[in-house]
Design a protein around this motif. Sequence first.
Motif, PDB file in Angstrom:
ATOM      1  N   HIS A  29       0.828  -1.212   0.000  1.00  0.00           N
ATOM      2  CA  HIS A  29       0.000   0.000   0.000  1.00  0.00           C
ATOM      3  C   HIS A  29       0.860   1.259   0.000  1.00  0.00           C
ATOM      4  CE1 HIS A  29      -3.729  -2.127   0.261  1.00  0.00           C
ATOM      5  NE2 HIS A  29      -3.385  -2.755   1.376  1.00  0.00           N
ATOM      6  N   LEU A  30       2.025   1.204   0.623  1.00  0.00           N
ATOM      7  CA  LEU A  30       3.004   2.278   0.522  1.00  0.00           C
ATOM      8  C   LEU A  30       4.034   1.842  -0.509  1.00  0.00           C
ATOM      9  CD1 LEU A  30       3.453   3.241   4.284  1.00  0.00           C
ATOM     10  CD2 LEU A  30       2.115   4.414   2.532  1.00  0.00           C
ATOM     11  N   ALA A  31       3.921   2.371  -1.697  1.00  0.00           N
ATOM     12  CA  ALA A  31       4.691   1.869  -2.839  1.00  0.00           C
ATOM     13  C   ALA A  31       6.145   2.271  -2.748  1.00  0.00           C
ATOM     14  CB  ALA A  31       4.084   2.405  -4.139  1.00  0.00           C
ATOM     15  N   ALA A  32       6.980   1.486  -3.453  1.00  0.00           N
ATOM     16  CA  ALA A  32       8.409   1.783  -3.528  1.00  0.00           C
ATOM     17  C   ALA A  32       8.611   3.179  -4.088  1.00  0.00           C
ATOM     18  CB  ALA A  32       9.098   0.756  -4.404  1.00  0.00           C
ATOM     19  N   GLY A  33       9.520   3.943  -3.452  1.00  0.00           N
ATOM     20  CA  GLY A  33       9.819   5.288  -3.905  1.00  0.00           C
ATOM     21  C   GLY A  33       8.923   6.358  -3.320  1.00  0.00           C
ATOM     22  N   THR A  34       7.887   5.953  -2.556  1.00  0.00           N
ATOM     23  CA  THR A  34       6.995   6.933  -1.945  1.00  0.00           C
ATOM     24  C   THR A  34       7.756   7.744  -0.903  1.00  0.00           C
ATOM     25  OG1 THR A  34       5.081   5.512  -2.267  1.00  0.00           O
ATOM     26  CG2 THR A  34       4.882   7.239  -0.593  1.00  0.00           C
ATOM     27  N   GLN A  35       7.576   9.062  -0.950  1.00  0.00           N
ATOM     28  CA  GLN A  35       8.220   9.925   0.033  1.00  0.00           C
ATOM     29  C   GLN A  35       7.331  10.049   1.263  1.00  0.00           C
ATOM     30  OE1 GLN A  35       9.137  13.880  -1.315  1.00  0.00           O
ATOM     31  NE2 GLN A  35      10.335  14.389   0.518  1.00  0.00           N
TER      32      GLN A  35
END
Length: 477
Positions: A29-35
Amino acid sequence: MELHIRLEGRKGLADQLYQQLRAGIDSGHLAAGTQLPPTRLLAEQLGVSRKTVAEAYSRLTYDNLLSAVVGRGTFISPRHARQPAPAEALPLAAADSLKRWQQRATVLTQRALDAPSRYDFIGGASIKAQFPFDQWRSCLQYALRRSQRHPDRHFFAQGLPELRDAIAHHIAYARGVHCSAADILVCNGAQQALDLIARVLIEPGCPVAMEDPGYSPARQLFLALGARLQAVPVDAEGLCVEQIADGTRLIYVTPSHQFPLGMPMSERRREALLARAAELGALIIEDDYDCEFRYQGPNSDALQRLDRHGLVAYVGTFSKTLLPELRLGYAVLPEAVLQAACVAKHLSDLHSPTLQQWALARFISEGHLSKHIRRCHEIYSARRGRILARLEGDLAPWLSAVPANAGFHLSALASPGVDVELLTNLARKVEVGLYSLAPFYCEAPVRPGLLMGFGAIELLDIDPALDRVRDTLQRIS
């Protein structure tokens, strides 16, 4: 944007935050690369101390789930992101209906999915290099100023009066259409115009007639609405009017530039079509999709100009003349159809984008559309002439052009023995996009040939492309 975190009580807050962030990362749900938010901002949003957030971030960083980039912030590490497990879908009661809609895909849908060839003879497309972006940008800025000053928040489904008035003047001059702004409905492209007209006229089992070969998105639309479709063959004069069945309620035609073959409907056949429609009480949809561009002979006015009984719905678009991304079209409709179509438009999407309508009205009224058409006419005429010269020259043993004097595609019929499907497949291997006429046929015997668009290929690319086509034809002959 706030991060969705829910903390309970006042104990173990750092651990709660760590567990929830880790669960979000592990589930995907919190994708790769999300800040992630800065520690101070997240602490304020959650009502906790900054130390609590910093401790959770530190543990996640130690676990290699987060990475800090100096001067930019804290991001989720890509190597640890996981895709969420797909949910198990239950069968829907409407599964049969959904399957029928999935089967309505057309050859044009498939073209959009294919990677473009280096040399592409796709029909209905143009190169953006000709579009006057500076003038359009100025018109968009005007539209933004208008929007800022406009007191209303609601607009009529029929379209902005300024744009409808500009369209009425343009098509009266360019196509001889008899109408006023009050007769026009602004739509999201010609396809929505077809959908709205068909939706208010077609009921399950309703008899509808259209050309064969013909425009497959229109055919699939009518079928999806439950029409009982009659595929009427065409000849050198256009639609074979005498074959339109009794009881027909709607007739779809492309009289000025038959799609896909390209020949115009003769005056005799136009008069016969109007007489047959009057006899049946049927509405004619005239799709005038690309007829601003005419290359030889006297200008042929729209079929609508001959209509004296309110039997013709004239449909046009700016997606082909200007930009496909514009998605603005229009329909000139008889009063009874107009009122019903406006209701359908309102129920469908309220109205077409207002900013683009203001911009297009300005673009037309300042003369940019007419200048653009004149400029493109010279370009398309040169490309068309080059293709015809090759079809009448070294390609003549295999292909012959169908007489046509408008639009920005032409059709070439194949000589006996030419395997068109094999030709298109081999041409793609040498980076040439060719397109068969076969998918546009419904019931009539297929006349093997090619639909050759010249809107999306540069003049200097035509000869190298057709050299490859000739070489391919020589190999498979």
